[in-house]
Enzyme design. Structure first.
Site, mmCIF file in Angstrom:
data_model
loop_
_atom_site.group_PDB
_atom_site.id
_atom_site.type_symbol
_atom_site.label_atom_id
_atom_site.label_comp_id
_atom_site.label_asym_id
_atom_site.label_seq_id
_atom_site.Cartn_x
_atom_site.Cartn_y
_atom_site.Cartn_z
ATOM 1 N N THR A 37 0.850 -1.194 0.000
ATOM 2 C CA THR A 37 0.000 0.000 0.000
ATOM 3 C C THR A 37 0.884 1.241 0.000
ATOM 4 O O THR A 37 1.970 1.223 0.572
ATOM 5 C CB THR A 37 -0.878 -0.009 1.278
ATOM 6 O OG1 THR A 37 -1.823 -1.050 1.155
ATOM 7 C CG2 THR A 37 -1.600 1.308 1.505
ATOM 8 N N GLY A 80 -5.841 -4.063 7.567
ATOM 9 C CA GLY A 80 -6.830 -3.005 7.590
ATOM 10 C C GLY A 80 -7.944 -3.164 8.605
ATOM 11 O O GLY A 80 -8.420 -2.178 9.183
HETATM 12 N N1 ASP Z 1 -4.221 -1.562 4.783
HETATM 13 C C1 ASP Z 1 -4.467 -2.214 3.531
HETATM 14 C C2 ASP Z 1 -5.789 -2.927 3.586
HETATM 15 O O1 ASP Z 1 -6.106 -3.491 4.620
HETATM 16 C C3 ASP Z 1 -3.428 -3.197 3.142
HETATM 17 C C4 ASP Z 1 -2.005 -2.747 3.323
HETATM 18 O O2 ASP Z 1 -1.757 -1.665 3.848
HETATM 19 O O3 ASP Z 1 -1.106 -3.463 2.900
HETATM 20 O O4 ASP Z 1 -6.475 -2.959 2.607
#
Ligand code: ASP
Length: 335
Positions: free
Chosen positions: A201, A255
C-alpha cells in the site's frame, strides 16, 4: 473519552520523555516543510530481497519523495505534494496501488484510496474501483467536486468518467508477480490475512510552507480479498487523517484492525488533546493495534515539522524529507 486518552498517555509516557515537545498550534507560522511517504509494511526482510529488488524499491521511493519534496520546496501545497508522490507509487508496479495492485480471490483488482486536506478537513475517498488508473486523483475529485466524502464501485466510476479522470481496462493492473501471490495463497490455502500477502500500500503525508497539512493513501487492499471487502485505506480516520491543528497520518497494514482502532484519527487526537509528540502518539496507537493482534505501520507529520514512522512489522518501505535537510529512504526495521 477521557479514560481512552489517559490510557494512551500512560502507555506512551516512556516515549514522551525521549522526544521534543511539540509546539502549540499558534506557533506554527514558519516556512519549513516536511514530507513522509510509505510503500507498505509487512514481512520485508533482508534475506527475502535480492540486491536488485532492494535497489529498485529504494529508487522508486526516492523518486516519489523527490517529486513531493520539489512541490513543497517551491512553495506548493501539501495536497499537491502528496498527490505527486502517490502518483509515482501508483504507477510503479512494485507497490500494491494502481498498477501492480494485488488480486482479489476472483483474480480481479479492486482499488481503494483516500485524501484529506488538513486546512479545512475536507476529505474524499473511493472504494472498490476497477478501471481508474490513479485512484488518488479520483479521491481528490470526490473531495473537491462532489458533495460526498466516499464513493464506491460502479457509481465511483461513473463519477470518474464525468470528471474526465483517466480510465483503463482492468487488465492494466495485471502483473505476473501479484498473480503468483494469489496462486500461492490459494495453493497453500493461506488466509487472506496472512502477513506476507498484504504489503505494498502507498501513502504520503506533508506539511507545506504555509503551515497546511494533507494526507493520502492508495491500495489494492489484501491479496485474495472477497465479498467486496474494503480495508482501512479509504476510511477517513482509520487509514488517513489530516488536521492542521494536530497532524497528518497515512497507514498501512492489516486493515481490519486499523479500522477497529481508528488509527489515524486516534494519533491526531493524542497529539491534539494530550499534546503528545508525533512519535509517542504513533507508537501508542500502534501498540494498541498490536494488542488486538494486528500489524502494520504509519507515517506522521506534525505541525512543527516532525516526520516520523512507527511500525510493528519486520519492515516498511518508507522515506522522509524536510526543509531542515533530512532526505532518506529505508526498508528494514533496523535502519
Ligand atoms: N491496509 C491495507 C488494507 O487493509 C493493506 C495494506 O496496507 O497493505 O487494505
Amino acid at each position: 473519552m477521557r479514560g481512552f486518552f489517559t490510557r494512551f498517555a500512560i502507555a506512551a509516557s516512556g516515549f514522551a520523555l525521549a522526544v521534543s515537545h511539540p509546539v502549540s498550534a499558534q506557533d506554527h507560522a514558519q516556512a519549513g516543510w516536511s514530507l513522509a511517504i510509505h510503500g507498505g509494511a509487512g514481512t520485508i526482510a533482508r534475506d527475502s530481497m535480492t540486491p536488485e529488488e532492494d535497489a529498485a524499491h529504494r529508487a522508486a521511493l526516492q523518486a516519489a519523495l523527490d517529486a513531493g519534496a520539489k512541490v513543497l520546496a517551491e512553495g506548493g501545497s501539501a495536497l499537491d505534494a502528496i498527490e505527486a508522490a502517490i502518483l509515482i507509487m501508483e504507477d510503479e508496479p512494485r507497490f500494491n496501488a494502481g498498477k501492480g495492485a494485488v488480486y482479489t480471490w476472483d483474480a480481479t483488482h479492486e482499488l481503494d484510496a483516500s485524501i484529506m486536506d488538513g486546512r479545512t478537513r475536507d476529505a474524499g475517498a473511493v472504494a472498490g474501483v476497477t478501471t481508474v488508473r490513479n485512484p488518488i486523483l479520483l479521491a481528490r475529485k470526490v473531495m473537491t467536486d462532489s458533495p460526498h466524502v466516499m464513493l464506491s464501485g460502479k457509481g465511483a466510476e461513473t463519477f470518474a468518467a464525468e470528471q474526465g479522470i483517466e480510465l483503463v481496462p482492468p487488465s492494466y493492473f495485471d502483473t505476473e508477480f501479484r498473480l503468483k501471490a494469489l496462486e500461492r495463497m490459494k495453493a497453500k490455502q493461506l488466509s487472506a490475512l496472512d502477513v506476507d500477502v498484504k504489503f505494498g500500500t502507498v501513502g504520503a503525508v506533508a506539511l507545506d510552507k504555509h503551515g497546511n497539512m494533507a494526507a493520502g493513501t492508495s491500495t489494492g487492499g489484501m491479496t485474495g480479498k472477497r465479498w467486496g471487502r474494503v480495508g482501512d485505506a479509504p476510511i477517513i480516520g482509520a487509514g488517513t487523517y489530516a488536521d492542521d491543528r494536530a497532524c497528518a497520518v497515512s497507514a498501512t497494514g492489516w486493515g481490519e484492525f486499523f479500522i477497529r482502532v481508528g488509527v489515524a484519527r486516534s494519533i491526531c487526537a493524542l497529539m491534539e488533546y494530550e499534546d503528545q509528540s508525533a512519535q509517542a502518539a504513533s507508537d501508542a496507537v500502534m501498540d494498541d493495534v498490536k494488542a488486538l493482534g494486528g500489524d502494520g505501520g504509519v507515517i506522521v507529520v506534525s505541525p512543527s515539522g516532525e516526520a516520523v514512522f512507527s511500525f510493528n512489522t519486520a519492515g516498511m518501505y518508507r522515506g522522509r524529507a524536510t526543509s531542515a535537510g533530512i532526505n532518506e529512504v529505508a526498508i528494514y526495521g533496523d535502519e
